[in-house]
Design a protein around this motif. Structure first.
Motif, PDB file in Angstrom:
ATOM      1  N   MET A   1       0.844  -1.198   0.000  1.00 15.33           N
ATOM      2  CA  MET A   1       0.000   0.000   0.000  1.00 15.33           C
ATOM      3  C   MET A   1       0.879   1.247   0.000  1.00 15.33           C
ATOM      4  N   GLN A   2       0.459   2.261  -0.756  1.00 10.00           N
ATOM      5  CA  GLN A   2       1.161   3.530  -0.827  1.00 10.00           C
ATOM      6  C   GLN A   2       0.292   4.604  -0.179  1.00 10.00           C
ATOM      7  N   VAL A   3       0.837   5.280   0.835  1.00 10.25           N
ATOM      8  CA  VAL A   3       0.101   6.324   1.543  1.00 10.25           C
ATOM      9  C   VAL A   3       0.757   7.670   1.260  1.00 10.25           C
ATOM     10  N   LEU A   4      -0.031   8.625   0.788  1.00  6.76           N
ATOM     11  CA  LEU A   4       0.437   9.994   0.597  1.00  6.76           C
ATOM     12  C   LEU A   4       0.055  10.805   1.824  1.00  6.76           C
ATOM     13  N   VAL A   5       1.054  11.356   2.499  1.00  7.81           N
ATOM     14  CA  VAL A   5       0.830  12.172   3.688  1.00  7.81           C
ATOM     15  C   VAL A   5       1.204  13.608   3.348  1.00  7.81           C
ATOM     16  N   THR A   6       0.214  14.468   3.241  1.00 13.13           N
ATOM     17  CA  THR A   6       0.502  15.878   2.969  1.00 13.13           C
ATOM     18  C   THR A   6       0.693  16.620   4.285  1.00 13.13           C
ATOM     19  N   GLY A   7       1.596  17.606   4.281  1.00 14.31           N
ATOM     20  CA  GLY A   7       1.936  18.269   5.536  1.00 14.31           C
ATOM     21  C   GLY A   7       2.708  17.353   6.457  1.00 14.31           C
ATOM     22  N   GLY A   8       3.425  16.396   5.860  1.00 17.35           N
ATOM     23  CA  GLY A   8       4.097  15.364   6.652  1.00 17.35           C
ATOM     24  C   GLY A   8       5.395  15.779   7.306  1.00 17.35           C
ATOM     25  N   ALA A   9       5.817  17.034   7.092  1.00 12.38           N
ATOM     26  CA  ALA A   9       6.999  17.529   7.801  1.00 12.38           C
ATOM     27  C   ALA A   9       6.610  18.448   8.950  1.00 12.38           C
ATOM     28  N   GLY A  10       5.315  18.575   9.186  1.00 17.13           N
ATOM     29  CA  GLY A  10       4.841  19.355  10.322  1.00 17.13           C
ATOM     30  C   GLY A  10       4.799  18.521  11.585  1.00 17.13           C
ATOM     31  N   PHE A  11       4.193  19.051  12.601  1.00 18.71           N
ATOM     32  CA  PHE A  11       4.179  18.393  13.907  1.00 18.71           C
ATOM     33  C   PHE A  11       3.443  17.050  13.879  1.00 18.71           C
ATOM     34  N   ILE A  12       2.147  17.081  13.671  1.00 21.95           N
ATOM     35  CA  ILE A  12       1.385  15.830  13.708  1.00 21.95           C
ATOM     36  C   ILE A  12       1.731  14.967  12.504  1.00 21.95           C
ATOM     37  N   GLY A  13       1.882  15.596  11.345  1.00 17.03           N
ATOM     38  CA  GLY A  13       2.190  14.840  10.138  1.00 17.03           C
ATOM     39  C   GLY A  13       3.469  14.040  10.236  1.00 17.03           C
ATOM     40  N   SER A  14       4.530  14.649  10.760  1.00 13.91           N
ATOM     41  CA  SER A  14       5.806  13.935  10.874  1.00 13.91           C
ATOM     42  C   SER A  14       5.717  12.800  11.875  1.00 13.91           C
ATOM     43  N   ASN A  15       4.982  13.007  12.953  1.00 13.48           N
ATOM     44  CA  ASN A  15       4.775  11.916  13.906  1.00 13.48           C
ATOM     45  C   ASN A  15       3.978  10.786  13.277  1.00 13.48           C
ATOM     46  N   PHE A  16       3.039  11.143  12.390  1.00 17.05           N
ATOM     47  CA  PHE A  16       2.247  10.115  11.720  1.00 17.05           C
ATOM     48  C   PHE A  16       3.093   9.333  10.724  1.00 17.05           C
ATOM     49  N   VAL A  17       3.943  10.018   9.984  1.00 17.01           N
ATOM     50  CA  VAL A  17       4.848   9.327   9.056  1.00 17.01           C
ATOM     51  C   VAL A  17       5.720   8.341   9.818  1.00 17.01           C
ATOM     52  N   ARG A  18       6.293   8.772  10.931  1.00 17.49           N
ATOM     53  CA  ARG A  18       7.108   7.881  11.757  1.00 17.49           C
ATOM     54  C   ARG A  18       6.293   6.690  12.241  1.00 17.49           C
ATOM     55  N   HIS A  19       5.064   6.960  12.627  1.00 22.13           N
ATOM     56  CA  HIS A  19       4.191   5.890  13.120  1.00 22.13           C
ATOM     57  C   HIS A  19       3.936   4.858  12.029  1.00 22.13           C
ATOM     58  N   LEU A  20       3.636   5.311  10.823  1.00 21.92           N
ATOM     59  CA  LEU A  20       3.380   4.376   9.727  1.00 21.92           C
ATOM     60  C   LEU A  20       4.606   3.521   9.423  1.00 21.92           C
ATOM     61  N   LEU A  21       5.773   4.151   9.427  1.00 20.59           N
ATOM     62  CA  LEU A  21       6.992   3.423   9.085  1.00 20.59           C
ATOM     63  C   LEU A  21       7.388   2.421  10.165  1.00 20.59           C
ATOM     64  N   SER A  22       7.064   2.723  11.415  1.00 18.72           N
ATOM     65  CA  SER A  22       7.474   1.834  12.506  1.00 18.72           C
ATOM     66  C   SER A  22       6.433   0.767  12.834  1.00 18.72           C
ATOM     67  N   GLU A  23       5.161   1.070  12.567  1.00 14.84           N
ATOM     68  CA  GLU A  23       4.090   0.170  13.003  1.00 14.84           C
ATOM     69  C   GLU A  23       3.401  -0.574  11.873  1.00 14.84           C
ATOM     70  N   THR A  24       3.729  -0.252  10.610  1.00 14.00           N
ATOM     71  CA  THR A  24       3.100  -0.916   9.473  1.00 14.00           C
ATOM     72  C   THR A  24       4.172  -1.257   8.438  1.00 14.00           C
ATOM     73  N   THR A  25       3.737  -1.850   7.347  1.00 12.24           N
ATOM     74  CA  THR A  25       4.651  -2.176   6.244  1.00 12.24           C
ATOM     75  C   THR A  25       4.358  -1.334   5.003  1.00 12.24           C
TER      76      THR A  25
END
Length: 309
Positions: A1-25
């Motif tokens: 699956m490919q997820v596009l995260v917009t605003g992913g270098a901001g506060f919540i967005g960057s934490n979400f990107v980290r979460h996806l990379l650490s908790e999913t494939t």
């Protein structure tokens, strides 16, 4: 699956990107314009992750948005101007990014076979409430330019579900806190000032109430709703932990061993909502619950900003 995260270098967005990379494939593409609130530093340590691609760009760029959405299975839209004080001084950037930018992403998405479009919103769209808790079907009553633009984006996103059958889910979270938040926001500002021995400015008499959720709990909820949310629905995300602003300041002073005399009450801001609170029954009934109490989350947040000093 490919997820596009917009605003992913901001506060919540960057934490979400980290979460996806650490908790999913899943594979993640981060799109961010790197304005004042977004920084590659927030993505330090994951920029070279083989499952992660960073793209510097603006959600209002139609050609870029179309290209990235075409490659995505899921779009999660964090991209927004989000500071209330800035919106009061000049709302033009908020209208352009929060409304027109969302429209650009929605238009790009309705032409593609995406599985889900998650629109990240805020509890501020409901306005203030002195008693009780807001439910998802309550009337919207935004009271500042920031929340008005987020309400507009919510309505636009939901209209694309109704009109085009776009698989939209809208989330409305209470106040977030945690690592990597911009230092102009309340908790990081108070922590930083306290560590530096500077005054902790609190608007009005400090009795304004906010419900606080640790950013990792918010990220867990968004990932949960990517799979378990129902198209066309809105979900409140909160912790149930309400605190007056002056109580937050006192807890921070205690956490960093600073003087309570640093707390300073300043002139209130225009249209300052007295209280926000969310009813999260709808989400909890699906099986999600917050896991980080405020005391623990604050300790983790203080450690982060202490290490950045």
């Amino acid at each position: 699956m490919q997820v596009l995260v917009t605003g992913g270098a901001g506060f919540i967005g960057s934490n979400f990107v980290r979460h996806l990379l650490s908790e999913t494939t899943v594979d993640v593409t981060t799109l961010d314009a790197l304005t004042y609130a977004g920084s590659k530093q927030n993505l330090e340590g994951i920029l070279d992750n083989p499952r992660h691609t960073f793209v510097e760009g603006d959600i209002r760029d139609k050609e870029l948005a179309q290209r990235l959405v075409t490659e995505a299975d899921v779009v999660v839209n964090f991209a927004a101007e989000s500071h209330v004080d800035r919106s009061i001084n000049d709302s033009s950037h908020f209208v352009s990014t929060n409304v027109e930018g969302t429209q650009t992403l929605l238009d790009a998405s309705r032409h593609e076979d995406i599985e889900r479009f998650v629109q990240i919103s805020t509890d501020e769209v409901y306005g203030e409430t002195l008693t009780g808790e807001f439910q998802e079907d309550d009337e919207l009553n935004p009271r500042n330019p920031y929340s008005a633009t987020k309400a507009g984006a919510d309505l636009l996103a939901r209209s694309y579900y109704t009109t085009y059958d776009l698989p939209v889910v809208i989330t409305r979270a209470s106040n977030n806190y945690g690592p990597r938040q911009h230092r102009e926001k309340l908790i990081p500002k108070l922590i930083t000032n306290a560590l530096n021995g500077e005054h902790l400015p609190i608007y009005g008499d400090g009795t304004n109430v906010r419900e606080w959720i640790f950013v990792e709990d918010h990220c867990r909820a968004i990932r949960f709703l990517m799979s378990n949310g129902k198209n066309g629905e809105i979900y409140n995300i909160g912790s149930g932990e309400e605190l007056q602003n002056k109580d937050v300041a006192e807890k921070i002073v205690e956490a960093v061993d600073a003087s309570p005399d640093l707390i300073e009450f300043v002139e209130d801001r225009p249209g300052h909502d007295q209280r926000y609170a969310l009813d999260t029954t709808k989400l909890r009934n699906l099986g999600w619950e917050p896991t980080v109490p405020f005391e623990e989350g604050l300790k983790r947040t203080v450690r982060h900003y202490t290490s950045q000093k």
